[in-house]
Design a protein around this motif. Structure first.
Motif, PDB file in Angstrom:
ATOM      1  N   GLY A 197       0.774  -1.227   0.000  1.00 59.87           N
ATOM      2  CA  GLY A 197       0.000   0.000   0.000  1.00 59.87           C
ATOM      3  C   GLY A 197       0.807   1.280   0.000  1.00 59.87           C
ATOM      4  N   ARG A 198       2.149   1.207  -0.051  1.00 60.85           N
ATOM      5  CA  ARG A 198       2.983   2.409  -0.066  1.00 60.85           C
ATOM      6  C   ARG A 198       3.741   2.492  -1.388  1.00 60.85           C
ATOM      7  NH1 ARG A 198       6.702   2.732   5.109  1.00 60.85           N
ATOM      8  NH2 ARG A 198       7.207   4.710   4.072  1.00 60.85           N
ATOM      9  N   GLU A 199       3.830   3.703  -1.936  1.00 62.49           N
ATOM     10  CA  GLU A 199       4.529   3.870  -3.212  1.00 62.49           C
ATOM     11  C   GLU A 199       6.034   3.698  -3.018  1.00 62.49           C
ATOM     12  OE1 GLU A 199       4.261   6.864  -6.974  1.00 62.49           O
ATOM     13  OE2 GLU A 199       4.884   7.743  -5.076  1.00 62.49           O
ATOM     14  N   VAL A 200       6.626   2.868  -3.849  1.00 60.82           N
ATOM     15  CA  VAL A 200       8.049   2.559  -3.769  1.00 60.82           C
ATOM     16  C   VAL A 200       8.732   3.060  -5.034  1.00 60.82           C
ATOM     17  CG1 VAL A 200       9.777   0.734  -3.514  1.00 60.82           C
ATOM     18  CG2 VAL A 200       7.529   0.503  -2.416  1.00 60.82           C
ATOM     19  N   GLN A 201       9.868   3.700  -4.874  1.00 66.63           N
ATOM     20  CA  GLN A 201      10.676   4.122  -6.012  1.00 66.63           C
ATOM     21  C   GLN A 201      11.972   3.329  -6.032  1.00 66.63           C
ATOM     22  OE1 GLN A 201      11.071   8.300  -7.079  1.00 66.63           O
ATOM     23  NE2 GLN A 201      13.276   8.040  -7.366  1.00 66.63           N
ATOM     24  N   ILE A 202      12.235   2.691  -7.174  1.00 68.43           N
ATOM     25  CA  ILE A 202      13.463   1.933  -7.367  1.00 68.43           C
ATOM     26  C   ILE A 202      14.394   2.757  -8.242  1.00 68.43           C
ATOM     27  CG2 ILE A 202      14.467  -0.171  -8.326  1.00 68.43           C
ATOM     28  CD1 ILE A 202      12.805  -0.731  -5.899  1.00 68.43           C
ATOM     29  N   ASP A 203      15.556   3.166  -7.710  1.00 66.92           N
ATOM     30  CA  ASP A 203      16.599   3.824  -8.488  1.00 66.92           C
ATOM     31  C   ASP A 203      17.665   2.778  -8.780  1.00 66.92           C
ATOM     32  OD1 ASP A 203      15.315   6.289  -8.351  1.00 66.92           O
ATOM     33  OD2 ASP A 203      16.237   6.748  -6.423  1.00 66.92           O
ATOM     34  N   MET A 204      17.925   2.528 -10.040  1.00 67.22           N
ATOM     35  CA  MET A 204      18.801   1.405 -10.355  1.00 67.22           C
ATOM     36  C   MET A 204      19.886   1.774 -11.350  1.00 67.22           C
ATOM     37  SD  MET A 204      16.492  -1.020 -12.830  1.00 67.22           S
ATOM     38  CE  MET A 204      15.018  -0.819 -11.832  1.00 67.22           C
ATOM     39  N   THR A 205      20.931   0.977 -11.310  1.00 65.69           N
ATOM     40  CA  THR A 205      22.016   1.047 -12.270  1.00 65.69           C
ATOM     41  C   THR A 205      22.587  -0.360 -12.406  1.00 65.69           C
ATOM     42  OG1 THR A 205      24.024   2.237 -12.906  1.00 65.69           O
ATOM     43  CG2 THR A 205      23.868   1.535 -10.643  1.00 65.69           C
ATOM     44  N   ALA A 206      23.589  -0.513 -13.266  1.00 64.45           N
ATOM     45  CA  ALA A 206      24.235  -1.807 -13.451  1.00 64.45           C
ATOM     46  C   ALA A 206      25.728  -1.657 -13.231  1.00 64.45           C
ATOM     47  CB  ALA A 206      23.957  -2.360 -14.847  1.00 64.45           C
ATOM     48  N   ASN A 207      26.335  -2.700 -12.736  1.00 63.59           N
ATOM     49  CA  ASN A 207      27.756  -2.664 -12.422  1.00 63.59           C
ATOM     50  C   ASN A 207      28.639  -3.050 -13.597  1.00 63.59           C
ATOM     51  OD1 ASN A 207      29.997  -2.381 -10.753  1.00 63.59           O
ATOM     52  ND2 ASN A 207      29.981  -4.536 -10.184  1.00 63.59           N
TER      53      ASN A 207
END
Length: 358
Positions: free
Chosen positions: A229-239
């Motif tokens: 029920g809570r908005e989640v933000q995924i900040d991603m990158t690759a190694n």
């Protein structure tokens, strides 16, 4: 009594329409819809299933009818009668698919826009120089240039993240200037544009594992936990290479790109565990690059956070002990990585790749 062909055509059209509408809503081809955004994607998918089912039945029905009706009879060796083209019919069967494709295109764009895929504010103008070329941005990331030369939301807690031994070799997340979109974004609805998410998680993809870091607490783990029920933000990158973060039940997929930041926003609505799959061919062990996202109640999530904080504190105290020398790196690290949800096989693969790169 002979029924006119127009009546037959009408009846067949009604039956095809009703069956297509029913099957388009009851095909059972999609997994559980576990986020608020999944409803929009499912609506688009169901619409395309309705249209494609009707077209398939109509075309195949005409073909089967024609094969049976106009098959060559025994003893009939004559050529078929020459038939000229029918211009109105050709216009009709060209116009109808064009209208269908145009309608689905508009609908698709609306869904894409509703989940935040089109964000004109993420596009910027940047001078083209040697340092701003995409290749040099990736090369800078892979060469381990220290943070500070670029800045985005994923670098705000970089120093704290780098203090964690589990992430000490993860390069800084940086933009790639000169390529247009700063951070590919999907999932945030327009009405929430500009508002901070309720939970932010930094994600790094590497061959062949996912690492999740919670900037607010400093927790780093191999399994993603989020409250329902809570908005989640995924900040991603690759190694290393391009990976793709995909959770089928969430109906969201985004690439993790070396040297750039990608973003996904979602609001989970069903408690449960769901597979995180890399949907981009990233190497020979691509098939085993999987993890779990655990959607749980707020109370369960808070308890998990406290457990991780206690475990991280104890693990760091124990990890300062020297390796006695008779253990391999994966054997030495396995007791600590187990608490993070990282399998020993992944540590072994990463260690082997690290030795190969040297």
């Amino acid at each position: 009594m002979k029924i006119p062909s127009s009546i037959w055509t009408l009846l067949i059209g009604v039956v095809l329409t009703l069956f297509s509408l029913w099957y388009g809503q009851n095909h059972g081809l999609l997994p559980t819809a576990a986020t608020d955004e999944a409803v929009l994607v499912d609506g688009l998918f169901n619409t395309m299933m309705i249209v494609s089912t009707g077209i398939f039945l109509l075309v195949e029905g005409v073909l089967i009818y024609s094969v049976i009706k106009y098959r060559r009879r025994a003893g009939d060796n004559e050529d078929g009668p020459p038939i000229e083209g029918n211009v109105p019919l050709e216009i009709l069967w060209t116009a109808i698919p064009a209208i269908i494709v145009l309608g689905i295109s508009v609908y698709s764009f609306e869904v894409y826009n509703e989940i935040g895929g089109f964000n004109p504010h993420s596009v910027h103008e940047a001078p083209i120089s040697q340092e701003s070329m995409p290749g040099s941005a990736i090369a800078a990331t892979l060469s381990g240039i220290p943070p500070g030369t670029g800045s985005n939301g994923n670098e705000e807690n970089f120093d704290q993240v780098m203090e964690n031994p589990a992430t000490e070799e993860i390069p800084p997340r940086r933009n790639a200037p000169g390529v247009g979109s700063v951070a590919p974004t999907i999932g945030g609805s327009p009405e929430k544009a500009g508002l901070p998410p309720e939970l932010r998680v930094n994600v790094t993809g590497l061959q062949y594992a996912w690492l999740f870091t919670y900037p607010d607490t400093g927790i780093t783990t191999g399994e993603l936990h989020v409250p329902v029920g809570r908005e989640v933000q995924i900040d991603m990158t690759a190694n290393d290479v391009i990976h793709a973060f995909w959770v089928p039940e969430f109906r969201l997929k985004q690439d993790a790109i070396p040297g750039r930041q990608s973003e996904i926003r979602f609001t989970p609505k069903l408690v449960g565990s769901y597979d995180i799959i890399c949907a981009e061919l990233c190497g020979p062990y691509h098939g085993v690059m999987r993890s779990q996202v655990v959607v749980e109640t707020q109370a369960a999530y808070d308890a998990w956070v406290q457990e991780q904080l206690v475990a991280s504190s104890e693990t760091l105290k124990q990890a300062v002990a020297l390796n006695p020398g008779d253990l391999s790196p994966d054997e030495f690290l396995s007791p600590y990585t187990k608490d993070m949800g990282i399998e020993p096989e992944m540590i072994h693969q990463v260690h082997q790749l690290h030795k190969f790169s040297q």
